[in-house]
Scaffold this motif. Structure first.
Motif, PDB file in Angstrom:
ATOM      1  N   LEU A   1      -3.793  -2.967  -1.991  1.00 52.18           N
ATOM      2  CA  LEU A   1      -4.070  -2.219  -0.680  1.00 52.18           C
ATOM      3  C   LEU A   1      -4.399  -0.863  -1.011  1.00 52.18           C
ATOM      4  O   LEU A   1      -3.697  -0.088  -1.996  1.00 52.18           O
ATOM      5  N   GLN A   2      -5.129  -0.311  -0.091  1.00 52.99           N
ATOM      6  CA  GLN A   2      -5.520   1.279  -0.196  1.00 52.99           C
ATOM      7  C   GLN A   2      -4.119   1.950   0.120  1.00 52.99           C
ATOM      8  O   GLN A   2      -3.203   1.595   0.839  1.00 52.99           O
ATOM      9  N   LYS A   3      -3.945   3.277  -0.719  1.00 53.11           N
ATOM     10  CA  LYS A   3      -2.712   4.079  -0.280  1.00 53.11           C
ATOM     11  C   LYS A   3      -2.494   4.345   1.148  1.00 53.11           C
ATOM     12  O   LYS A   3      -1.229   4.264   1.519  1.00 53.11           O
ATOM     13  N   GLY A   4      -3.641   4.716   1.855  1.00 51.20           N
ATOM     14  CA  GLY A   4      -3.515   4.924   3.329  1.00 51.20           C
ATOM     15  C   GLY A   4      -2.738   3.696   4.036  1.00 51.20           C
ATOM     16  O   GLY A   4      -1.934   3.935   5.104  1.00 51.20           O
ATOM     17  N   VAL A   5      -3.238   2.471   3.586  1.00 48.58           N
ATOM     18  CA  VAL A   5      -2.903   1.289   4.400  1.00 48.58           C
ATOM     19  C   VAL A   5      -1.359   0.955   4.026  1.00 48.58           C
ATOM     20  O   VAL A   5      -0.697   0.764   4.813  1.00 48.58           O
ATOM     21  N   LYS A   6      -0.951   1.265   2.878  1.00 53.42           N
ATOM     22  CA  LYS A   6       0.156   1.071   2.114  1.00 53.42           C
ATOM     23  C   LYS A   6       1.533   2.065   3.018  1.00 53.42           C
ATOM     24  O   LYS A   6       2.473   1.802   3.478  1.00 53.42           O
ATOM     25  N   LYS A   7       0.818   3.189   3.148  1.00 53.62           N
ATOM     26  CA  LYS A   7       1.690   4.332   3.754  1.00 53.62           C
ATOM     27  C   LYS A   7       1.891   3.886   5.343  1.00 53.62           C
ATOM     28  O   LYS A   7       3.014   3.926   5.916  1.00 53.62           O
ATOM     29  N   ASP A   8       0.860   3.328   5.979  1.00 53.57           N
ATOM     30  CA  ASP A   8       0.857   3.030   7.390  1.00 53.57           C
ATOM     31  C   ASP A   8       1.830   1.651   7.428  1.00 53.57           C
ATOM     32  O   ASP A   8       2.687   1.578   8.428  1.00 53.57           O
ATOM     33  N   ILE A   9       1.989   0.929   6.327  1.00 50.58           N
ATOM     34  CA  ILE A   9       2.913  -0.298   6.372  1.00 50.58           C
ATOM     35  C   ILE A   9       4.155   0.372   6.401  1.00 50.58           C
ATOM     36  O   ILE A   9       5.021  -0.329   6.890  1.00 50.58           O
ATOM     37  N   GLY A  10       4.392   1.145   5.350  1.00 48.96           N
ATOM     38  CA  GLY A  10       5.590   1.767   5.375  1.00 48.96           C
ATOM     39  C   GLY A  10       6.329   2.360   6.798  1.00 48.96           C
ATOM     40  O   GLY A  10       7.233   2.106   6.779  1.00 48.96           O
ATOM     41  N   PHE A  11       5.336   3.026   7.402  1.00 48.46           N
ATOM     42  CA  PHE A  11       5.665   3.757   8.306  1.00 48.46           C
ATOM     43  C   PHE A  11       6.192   2.649   9.452  1.00 48.46           C
ATOM     44  O   PHE A  11       7.277   2.695  10.280  1.00 48.46           O
ATOM     45  N   LEU A  12       5.335   1.289   9.358  1.00 46.81           N
ATOM     46  CA  LEU A  12       5.576   0.374  10.504  1.00 46.81           C
ATOM     47  C   LEU A  12       6.896  -0.578  10.125  1.00 46.81           C
ATOM     48  O   LEU A  12       7.810  -0.738  10.955  1.00 46.81           O
ATOM     49  N   GLU A  13       7.168  -0.488   8.998  1.00 47.42           N
ATOM     50  CA  GLU A  13       8.541  -1.032   8.507  1.00 47.42           C
ATOM     51  C   GLU A  13       9.829  -0.184   8.980  1.00 47.42           C
ATOM     52  O   GLU A  13      10.586  -0.614   9.530  1.00 47.42           O
ATOM     53  N   SER A  14       9.305   0.899   8.898  1.00 46.93           N
ATOM     54  CA  SER A  14      10.660   2.010   8.916  1.00 46.93           C
ATOM     55  C   SER A  14      10.884   1.938  10.536  1.00 46.93           C
ATOM     56  O   SER A  14      11.901   1.760  11.463  1.00 46.93           O
ATOM     57  N   GLU A  15       9.609   2.104  11.666  1.00 44.05           N
ATOM     58  CA  GLU A  15       9.726   2.061  13.032  1.00 44.05           C
ATOM     59  C   GLU A  15      10.189   0.487  13.550  1.00 44.05           C
ATOM     60  O   GLU A  15      11.036   0.376  14.331  1.00 44.05           O
ATOM     61  N   MET A  16       9.992  -0.392  12.828  1.00 42.14           N
ATOM     62  CA  MET A  16      10.629  -1.828  13.219  1.00 42.14           C
ATOM     63  C   MET A  16      11.906  -2.025  12.950  1.00 42.14           C
ATOM     64  O   MET A  16      12.599  -2.491  13.851  1.00 42.14           O
ATOM     65  N   ARG A  17      12.480  -1.471  11.920  1.00 40.29           N
ATOM     66  CA  ARG A  17      13.763  -1.409  11.695  1.00 40.29           C
ATOM     67  C   ARG A  17      14.478  -0.701  12.695  1.00 40.29           C
ATOM     68  O   ARG A  17      15.520  -0.743  13.146  1.00 40.29           O
ATOM     69  N   SER A  18      14.096   0.543  13.100  1.00 40.72           N
ATOM     70  CA  SER A  18      14.740   1.552  14.051  1.00 40.72           C
ATOM     71  C   SER A  18      14.770   0.715  15.364  1.00 40.72           C
ATOM     72  O   SER A  18      15.565   0.639  16.049  1.00 40.72           O
ATOM     73  N   MET A  19      13.616  -0.059  15.721  1.00 37.55           N
ATOM     74  CA  MET A  19      13.456  -0.476  17.051  1.00 37.55           C
ATOM     75  C   MET A  19      14.313  -1.988  17.078  1.00 37.55           C
ATOM     76  O   MET A  19      14.994  -2.231  18.098  1.00 37.55           O
ATOM     77  N   GLN A  20      14.579  -2.685  15.816  1.00 34.98           N
ATOM     78  CA  GLN A  20      15.473  -3.628  15.753  1.00 34.98           C
ATOM     79  C   GLN A  20      16.931  -3.138  15.896  1.00 34.98           C
ATOM     80  O   GLN A  20      17.643  -3.832  16.836  1.00 34.98           O
ATOM     81  N   ALA A  21      17.330  -2.081  15.594  1.00 37.00           N
ATOM     82  CA  ALA A  21      18.772  -1.398  15.926  1.00 37.00           C
ATOM     83  C   ALA A  21      18.804  -1.604  17.223  1.00 37.00           C
ATOM     84  O   ALA A  21      19.967  -1.806  17.744  1.00 37.00           O
ATOM     85  N   ALA A  22      17.747  -0.626  18.001  1.00 29.02           N
ATOM     86  CA  ALA A  22      18.115  -0.425  19.445  1.00 29.02           C
ATOM     87  C   ALA A  22      18.074  -1.782  20.041  1.00 29.02           C
ATOM     88  O   ALA A  22      19.033  -1.856  20.983  1.00 29.02           O
ATOM     89  N   LEU A  23      17.152  -2.755  19.747  1.00 29.32           N
ATOM     90  CA  LEU A  23      17.138  -4.015  20.444  1.00 29.32           C
ATOM     91  C   LEU A  23      18.722  -4.758  20.173  1.00 29.32           C
ATOM     92  O   LEU A  23      18.655  -5.616  21.198  1.00 29.32           O
ATOM     93  N   SER A  24      19.173  -4.796  19.169  1.00 29.94           N
ATOM     94  CA  SER A  24      20.465  -5.249  18.993  1.00 29.94           C
ATOM     95  C   SER A  24      21.589  -4.648  20.002  1.00 29.94           C
ATOM     96  O   SER A  24      22.164  -5.518  20.563  1.00 29.94           O
TER      97      SER A  24
ATOM     98  N   ARG B   1      -0.465   1.447  18.573  1.00 25.69           N
ATOM     99  CA  ARG B   1       0.427   0.782  19.430  1.00 25.69           C
ATOM    100  C   ARG B   1       1.930   1.191  19.198  1.00 25.69           C
ATOM    101  O   ARG B   1       2.526   1.264  20.317  1.00 25.69           O
ATOM    102  N   THR B   2       2.342   1.337  18.239  1.00 27.52           N
ATOM    103  CA  THR B   2       3.544   1.306  17.844  1.00 27.52           C
ATOM    104  C   THR B   2       4.182   2.696  17.969  1.00 27.52           C
ATOM    105  O   THR B   2       5.271   3.136  18.745  1.00 27.52           O
ATOM    106  N   LEU B   3       3.128   3.647  17.919  1.00 29.27           N
ATOM    107  CA  LEU B   3       3.533   5.341  18.268  1.00 29.27           C
ATOM    108  C   LEU B   3       3.535   5.169  19.874  1.00 29.27           C
ATOM    109  O   LEU B   3       4.598   6.059  20.211  1.00 29.27           O
TER     110      LEU B   3
END
Length: 633
Positions: free
Chosen positions: A25-48, A129-131
């Motif tokens: 995967l391109q570096k930019g795509v990996k960076k975006d996926i890393g951002f999504l993973e971080s945001e999703m973990r944060s949202m999961q904590a809030a949803l819990s 959309r995540t932002l």
């Protein structure tokens, strides 16, 4: 909310796999996926945190935000799954000729390159959309939602009414009261003053009348004891408050002094001192966990004076650990009728001769001996003309605003987050269904509800889930009369009403039955359950594209109401049990459902499976029970 956190739970490992895997995967795509993973973990904590609040108590904006997160996580998982399928295609066969192998490799490279380009675009879209969703989270102050639940926790418990019910109003409780009283009485010829402490647990589902039974026994025996207390515990107990309540009640005849400033240890010591030379009878009502009980039990010393303690609980494991178990049973049909007529007319002898007997029988059957259900429906019918009873019955349900739903919801919100989707999933089955245990567990696995554990098989984990729901009285076991093994379960009508309501509110399952035959063109279901045999010339589902549908359940439906398989793109579960008009031709292109995990064709006339079923690389379960298939392709 647990539905959303469950979706997150299956997505996050896949995002981690993308980051760790060698997918070029391109570096930019990996960076975006890393951002999504971080945001999703944060949202999961809030949803819990949000998931701890009953759904009907949540702010409307928070519900909207949770729905957006759910759709976001589903869409991201669909993108990841489709990408992995396309880049992990098997290498060309080793024995193929070199020219063909070279062409296959070139095609493979092109396909993978196209897949990487597509995932880059999809990831960018989901990041945008995540932002937006993250910004709304800050705007709605979702993280502070728990701080605003004090009013919920302080709400009056509807079970409080059971403590003050007049004995004359109780119906059908005499036998259970007498049996429990007998168990509590003096053992053999042993004098009461030399008897050991006896603890009995009354166990059963919500609404069965455990508190009412305990209070009836308490009222009957209290004159035989020197110290008395009847103390509620509840789902989120504060042990210090419970100990103070016991102390204040047993100390009514003796001054106990100031207790407000005492901690748990001091309260336990004071209680033990007070009870040391007294014959006491204490009821601890509605115990949910062993940790709280063990602290409370420290204060209940055995002074060999024939003291007695009753526990009430919905959870069988708690009952077994706390004392001698008394399993409270539902009312018989005759007693159910007596209670129904007593609450509606003041007694069976006062029942009008023209009352609709057939509808009454149906109502009694629906309640299945649960006193709270009978009282709820009797209250609903009170004051209505008897000619309207049939109309009321057809639309009957236990609304989320009544005491029945509130009491049942205590059990639901006490479930661990991994069990809640499993329970909501049972809404796909029609009323009175006998649900086969093994089949149900494999569906849970295919849905992604069963979390992997190192060294333990998925089915074994799913079986633990099943047993825990049974242990918590959320499902009713069905036992084989010969082997005495539990092979299936049923869902009580009240529980089914509750989970259907919650499932609809959280957009967990869309159910189409005889009452609701059409899907809105605006709807975008993730799970669809058809429960209708309705046949019509122009099927509204036939030409409807459902690209995001993950599960499709058709229970004994005519083929005319079923959409084409080509309308599904990310389907994981396809269950067509009892669809008698299903033919071999209807399975054409089944191999295109590359994400399929579960395929149920039981009780159909399918006689041959298509060759391309071999393309279903993720298929875990193939149910061909009672089909005409003699061999596999």
């Amino acid at each position: 909310m647990e539905v959303v956190t469950g979706a997150m739970g299956s997505l996050l490992p896949k995002l981690g796999e993308l980051l760790a895997g060698e997918y070029k995967l391109q570096k930019g795509v990996k960076k975006d996926i890393g951002f999504l993973e971080s945001e999703m973990r944060s949202m999961q904590a809030a949803l819990s945190k949000v998931g701890e609040v009953p759904w009907d108590q949540l702010d409307k904006q928070v519900k909207v935000w949770a729905g957006e997160v759910r759709e976001l996580s589903y869409d991201m998982e669909d993108v990841v799954d489709n990408f992995l399928v396309r880049v992990e295609d098997s290498d060309p066969a080793a024995n193929s000729n070199k020219i063909k192998q070279l062409m296959d490799e070139m095609t493979n490279l092109f396909t993978k390159g196209k897949a990487r380009h597509e995932i880059a675009n999809a990831v960018k879209d989901i990041k945008d959309r995540t932002l937006q969703v993250a910004a709304r989270r800050d705007k709605y102050k979702v993280d502070g939602i728990i701080a605003n639940t004090s009013s919920i926790n302080n709400a009056v418990d509807p079970r409080l009414l059971a403590l003050y019910t007049d004995q004359k109003e109780l119906v059908g409780i005499e036998q259970a009261r007498d049996e429990l009283t007998k168990r509590l009485q003096t053992d053999g010829d042993c004098h009461a003053s030399k008897q050991k402490l006896k603890i009995i647990s009354i166990c059963g589902p919500g609404g069965l009348g455990k508190t009412t039974l305990a209070k009836a026994v308490y009222d009957q025996l209290q004159t035989q004891y020197e110290c008395l207390a009847f103390v509620p515990v509840g789902r989120n107990p504060e042990v210090k408050k419970i100990l103070k309540d016991i102390l204040l009640e047993v100390g009514k005849k003796k001054p106990v002094g100031e207790v407000a400033t005492l901690d748990e240890r001091q309260l336990i010591d004071k209680l033990r001192e007070l009870l040391e030379n007294e014959r006491y009878f204490i009821v601890i009502d509605d115990v949910w966990d062993l940790k709280s009980w063990k602290l409370i039990k420290c204060a209940l010393l055995d002074n060999n004076r024939g003291s007695r303690v009753i526990i009430t609980t919905r959870i069988l494991n708690v009952a077994k650990e706390t004392g001698d178990v008394y399993e409270h049973k539902p009312l018989s049909d005759d007693v159910s009728k007596e209670l129904f007529y007593t609450r509606l007319f003041g007694g069976k002898d006062k029942c009008p001769r023209d009352q609709p007997a057939e509808v009454t029988e149906k109502i009694i059957k629906k309640c299945r001996g649960i006193p709270l259900a009978i009282i709820t429906i009797a209250s609903l019918l009170a004051g209505k003309p008897m000619e309207d009873w049939s109309k009321v019955y057809t639309s009957i349900g236990f609304g989320h605003g009544d005491n029945t739903m509130k009491i049942l919801s205590f059990s639901y919100y006490d479930l661990p987050s991994h069990l809640r989707p499993c329970l909501l999933h049972l809404s796909i089955f029609p009323e009175d269904s006998e649900i086969m245990k093994d089949t149900l567990i494999w569906k849970w696995i295919a849905e992604g509800f069963v979390a992997e554990q190192h060294g333990v098989g998925l089915f074994e984990i799913g079986e633990r889930y099943f047993n825990e729901l049974m242990n918590r009285s959320m499902i009713l076991p069905v036992e084989d009369s010969v082997s005495y093994t539990i092979y299936a379960c049923r869902v009580h009508d009240m529980v089914l009403d509750m989970i259907c309501f919650l499932s609809n509110e959280q957009n967990f399952v869309t159910i189409l039955d005889n009452k609701e035959k059409y899907l809105s063109s605006q709807s975008n279901p993730r799970r669809l359950a058809l429960q209708t045999e309705y046949i019509e010339e122009h099927n509204p589902l036939a030409n409807m594209c459902m690209p995001k549908l993950r599960s499709f359940y058709a229970n004994r439906c005519h083929i005319s109401v079923m959409p084409s398989l080509s309308s599904f793109q990310v389907l994981r579960v396809l269950d067509m049990k009892g669809c008698a008009f299903l033919r071999d031709c209807h399975l054409k292109h089944i191999g295109r459902l590359v994400q399929l995990r579960y395929l149920g064709l039981q009780e159909t006339r399918i006689s041959k499976l298509p060759e391309d079923i071999g393309d279903l690389r993720f298929l875990q379960s193939l149910d061909l029970h009672k089909t005409e298939i003699k061999e596999l392709p």
